[in-house]
Design an enzyme around this catalytic site. Structure first.
Site, mmCIF file in Angstrom:
data_model
loop_
_atom_site.group_PDB
_atom_site.id
_atom_site.type_symbol
_atom_site.label_atom_id
_atom_site.label_comp_id
_atom_site.label_asym_id
_atom_site.label_seq_id
_atom_site.Cartn_x
_atom_site.Cartn_y
_atom_site.Cartn_z
ATOM 1 N N ARG A 50 0.861 -1.187 0.000
ATOM 2 C CA ARG A 50 0.000 0.000 0.000
ATOM 3 C C ARG A 50 0.893 1.231 0.000
ATOM 4 O O ARG A 50 2.109 1.144 0.138
ATOM 5 C CB ARG A 50 -1.024 -0.014 1.139
ATOM 6 C CG ARG A 50 -0.666 -0.598 2.454
ATOM 7 C CD ARG A 50 0.415 0.109 3.230
ATOM 8 N NE ARG A 50 0.145 1.526 3.385
ATOM 9 C CZ ARG A 50 1.046 2.435 3.649
ATOM 10 N NH1 ARG A 50 2.337 2.107 3.787
ATOM 11 N NH2 ARG A 50 0.755 3.704 3.767
ATOM 12 N N ASP A 243 -2.030 10.840 -2.244
ATOM 13 C CA ASP A 243 -2.456 9.760 -3.147
ATOM 14 C C ASP A 243 -2.823 10.287 -4.523
ATOM 15 O O ASP A 243 -2.693 9.582 -5.525
ATOM 16 C CB ASP A 243 -3.624 8.993 -2.546
ATOM 17 C CG ASP A 243 -3.107 8.083 -1.454
ATOM 18 O OD1 ASP A 243 -2.896 8.581 -0.335
ATOM 19 O OD2 ASP A 243 -2.852 6.900 -1.743
HETATM 20 C C1 MRU Z 1 4.074 7.940 -0.031
HETATM 21 S S1 MRU Z 1 2.557 7.317 0.297
HETATM 22 C C2 MRU Z 1 1.375 8.598 0.266
HETATM 23 C C3 MRU Z 1 0.029 8.100 0.531
HETATM 24 O O1 MRU Z 1 -0.228 6.989 -0.264
HETATM 25 C C4 MRU Z 1 -0.169 7.738 2.012
HETATM 26 O O2 MRU Z 1 -0.078 8.905 2.774
HETATM 27 C C5 MRU Z 1 -1.512 7.112 2.172
HETATM 28 O O3 MRU Z 1 -2.515 7.777 2.282
HETATM 29 C C6 MRU Z 1 -1.552 5.639 2.078
HETATM 30 O O4 MRU Z 1 -2.846 5.123 2.121
HETATM 31 P P1 MRU Z 1 -3.039 3.548 2.108
HETATM 32 O O5 MRU Z 1 -4.522 3.388 2.202
HETATM 33 O O6 MRU Z 1 -2.308 3.009 3.278
HETATM 34 O O7 MRU Z 1 -2.517 3.043 0.799
#
Ligand code: MRU
Length: 352
Positions: A50, A243
């Site tokens: 993730r 994201d």
């Molecule tokens: C460098 S990662 C940036 C984002 O992907 C991070 O802050 C995040 O929101 C991750 O969400 P996730 O749901 O754990 O994939």
């Protein structure tokens, strides 16, 4: 600094991909072997891997694994099957644009490469490796630009971060946590405060684990403690990842980021977003156009295998929120830090 080796969440091993199983950290460090593209899609959906850039890297390898499974020498037929692979991977998580960016890049390479199908497959593997290597360099550049833009006083900063935007969420090093790392290595960090990040607790489980691995002083707080900590003068700046960033700088990141930006503004604390250009979606004018993933209610009502709510309650579990550009001090990219209103100037630098 501790002697632990660097963390790489996605590793290519001769004929398969090894993923660090992020659903099992920090209690267990386990690797999962991925040999088929549909297993990669499942690993992304279930969050074994993730974090936006890491999802992009994983999807790129997923495209190669899918290409490897296609049994034809006929180019047109190969490209048609590759589109099925791409569509399966696209269906995994809707918000992180790096996923779509990496898949599109792999498809473009497949379409533009001349030669037999066996050669196309080889070039696809090389492209996935290149996406990975370039993300690592990108994160190091983000870390260094971030260090340059952090407040000049005090000498040793207290930085607050949300979720996990670290090595685990990228090819390595991290974006927001890359800035923290660079500050630590540059002797500018007193400690990092890590929001727990309900409901999946990436801050509690992953950010603290990464910090402990590197010997970075870390203090964990529950998400609802941030305003109080700011009021007490414990936080000098907030650094988070992203994201998907719209062209106007509105930023989708882990749910709770928006709250944090509001309370940072209320306390006149700078709020930085650290992200590679591959996280910017210049096709979207503003943040309201960013698709927000709604995840299973179980993530909210259950901790481990224990249900914490009575039966009969309804749930709403959006995985991301959008922070308006006006709450963001600067967006730190591998091409430097810019005000959200200046983001458009980086458009020509983006690899598409
Ligand atoms: C460098 S990662 C940036 C984002 O992907 C991070 O802050 C995040 O929101 C991750 O969400 P996730 O749901 O754990 O994939």
């Amino acid at each position: 600094m501790s002697g632990n080796p660097p963390v790489y969440p996605v590793v290519w091993k001769e004929d398969h991909v090894a993923l660090i199983d992020q659903t099992r950290l920090p209690t267990e460090y386990a690797l999962v072997e991925i040999r088929r593209y549909d297993d990669m899609a499942r690993a992304i959906q279930t969050m074994i891997v993730r974090g936006a850039p890491a999802i992009g890297v994983a999807a790129a390898y997923g495209m190669y694994l899918g290409a490897r499974e296609i049994q034809t020498e006929e180019r047109g037929e190969f490209l048609t099957h590759l589109e099925t692979v791409a569509e399966t991977l696209r269906q995994t998580r809707p918000t992180a644009v790096n996923l779509f960016w990496a898949i599109a890049r792999m498809q473009t390479v497949a379409r533009q490469t001349l030669g037999p199908v066996s050669y196309l497959k080889k070039v696809l593997l090389e492209t996935a490796q290149e996406i990975q290597a370039s993300d690592l360099k990108t994160c190091q550049a983000i870390g260094d630009y971030g260090l340059a833009v952090l407040p000049s006083t005090p000498q040793k900063l207290r930085l607050l971060t949300h979720c996990n935007a670290g090595a685990l969420a990228t090819a390595g090093y991290g974006t927001a946590l890359g800035v923290v790392r660079s500050a630590w290595r540059g002797d500018r960090l007193e400690r990092v405060y890590a929001d727990e990040t309900r409901p999946r607790l990436q801050g509690a489980k992953l950010t603290t684990w990464e910090c402990v691995q590197e010997g970075i002083p870390v203090t964990a707080i529950a998400d609802n403690m941030a305003a109080h900590c700011m009021k007490q003068g414990l936080i000098d700046a907030v650094v988070v990842g992203a994201d998907r960033i719209a062209a106007n700088g509105d930023t989708a990141n882990k749910i709770g980021t928006y709250n944090l930006a509001i309370v940072a503004k209320a306390h006149s604390i700078p709020f930085f977003v650290a992200a590679p250009l591959s996280t910017i979606d210049f096709t979207l004018v503003e943040g309201s156009e960013i698709p927000i993933e709604i995840r299973d209610a179980e993530e909210l009502y259950q901790i481990g295998s224990t249900r914490i709510y009575p039966l009969g309650v309804e749930f709403y579990n959006p995985a991301f929120d959008v922070t308006p550009a006006e709450l963001i001090t600067a967006i730190i990219t591998e091409h430097g830090a810019v005000a959200p209103s200046e983001l458009y100037q980086l458009q020509t630098q983006q690899v598409v």
